[in-house]
Design an enzyme around this catalytic site. Structure first.
Site, PDB file in Angstrom:
ATOM      1  N   ARG A 265      17.918  51.856 -13.381  1.00 58.41           N
ATOM      2  CA  ARG A 265      17.091  52.817 -13.273  1.00 58.41           C
ATOM      3  C   ARG A 265      16.995  53.392 -14.742  1.00 58.41           C
ATOM      4  O   ARG A 265      15.767  53.891 -15.309  1.00 58.41           O
ATOM      5  CB  ARG A 265      17.179  54.123 -12.281  1.00 58.41           C
ATOM      6  CG  ARG A 265      16.871  53.524 -10.675  1.00 58.41           C
ATOM      7  CD  ARG A 265      17.359  54.596  -9.985  1.00 58.41           C
ATOM      8  NE  ARG A 265      18.742  54.744  -9.977  1.00 58.41           N
ATOM      9  CZ  ARG A 265      19.666  54.331  -9.156  1.00 58.41           C
ATOM     10  NH1 ARG A 265      19.549  52.867  -8.940  1.00 58.41           N
ATOM     11  NH2 ARG A 265      21.137  54.376  -9.398  1.00 58.41           N
TER      12      ARG A 265
ATOM     13  N   GLU B 100      32.182  55.580  -7.944  1.00 60.68           N
ATOM     14  CA  GLU B 100      32.567  56.255  -6.761  1.00 60.68           C
ATOM     15  C   GLU B 100      32.651  55.463  -5.556  1.00 60.68           C
ATOM     16  O   GLU B 100      33.319  55.895  -4.592  1.00 60.68           O
ATOM     17  CB  GLU B 100      31.680  57.416  -6.476  1.00 60.68           C
ATOM     18  CG  GLU B 100      30.074  57.114  -6.355  1.00 60.68           C
ATOM     19  CD  GLU B 100      29.357  57.211  -7.422  1.00 60.68           C
ATOM     20  OE1 GLU B 100      28.161  57.417  -7.295  1.00 60.68           O
ATOM     21  OE2 GLU B 100      29.949  56.854  -8.623  1.00 60.68           O
TER      22      GLU B 100
END
Length: 199
Positions: A87, A124
């Site tokens: 993105r 994460e």
């Protein structure tokens, strides 16, 4: 777009992003909340404001001051925009076009065909590798690093390492959303971080 605060131009930038972004729970892995910014990108006036915001990092930090637009010379304060897959590509290209400079991609492993530098990092929900072509930047070139979200900071810290390995200088890091609780800003320190919406 018209919302409870008025037209897109009247809504504070952080409220504009917050109002259009969609939280997707358990994506791409259980326990992860994904901030989907595609509705923000799809709104033309909102996207324009976001691009302008990303191109003008806060001047509160001395390191970000170098990125200030010099109206007299037309110098945006950076020579190139580096965007992180995937993105970040959308944002970096638009910011580069707005500023009148070039754009360079940071890609996932195996996507670049020529000689490259590589960095591994933890995020994460797993681990990953990113790469840049060795000739994509030159020594002392001023870089504005752009991505959509700053979470744990793993991706952006690895991107900073690649940029600096190539001898270029990160003048600031601009993101649309910062997830403050995950501590990514500290991982990128002492580089200036400019976030349009901190949550």
């Amino acid at each position: 777009m018209t919302g409870p605060h008025g037209t897109t131009a009247e809504v504070p930038l952080d409220a504009l992003v917050a109002g259009l972004a969609v939280d997707v729970p358990d994506f791409p892995a259980p326990g992860v909340v994904f901030r989907d910014l595609t509705p923000v990108f799809a709104d033309g006036p909102a996207f324009r404001r976001i691009v302008e915001g990303l191109a003008a990092p806060s001047l509160e930090d001395p390191r970000a001051a170098a990125v200030a637009r010099d109206g007299a010379s037309g110098d945006p304060g950076f020579d190139v925009v580096v965007g992180v897959e995937a993105r970040g590509f959308l944002l970096a290209a638009a910011v580069a076009l707005h500023a009148g400079v070039g754009v360079v991609p940071v890609r996932k492993a195996g996507k670049l065909p020529r000689e490259r530098v590589t960095a591994d990092y933890a995020l994460e929900y797993g681990t990953a590798t990113i790469e840049m072509h060795t000739d994509s930047l030159h020594r002392d070139q001023r870089v504005l690093l752009v991505d959509d979200v700053l979470a744990t900071g793993g991706t952006l810290a690895a991107s900073v390492a690649l940029i600096e390995e190539l001898g270029a200088v990160v003048t600031a890091v601009s993101v649309v959303v910062e997830l403050a609780a995950l501590g990514g800003r500290q991982r990128i320190a002492p580089h200036a971080v400019h976030a349009l919406w901190t949550t």
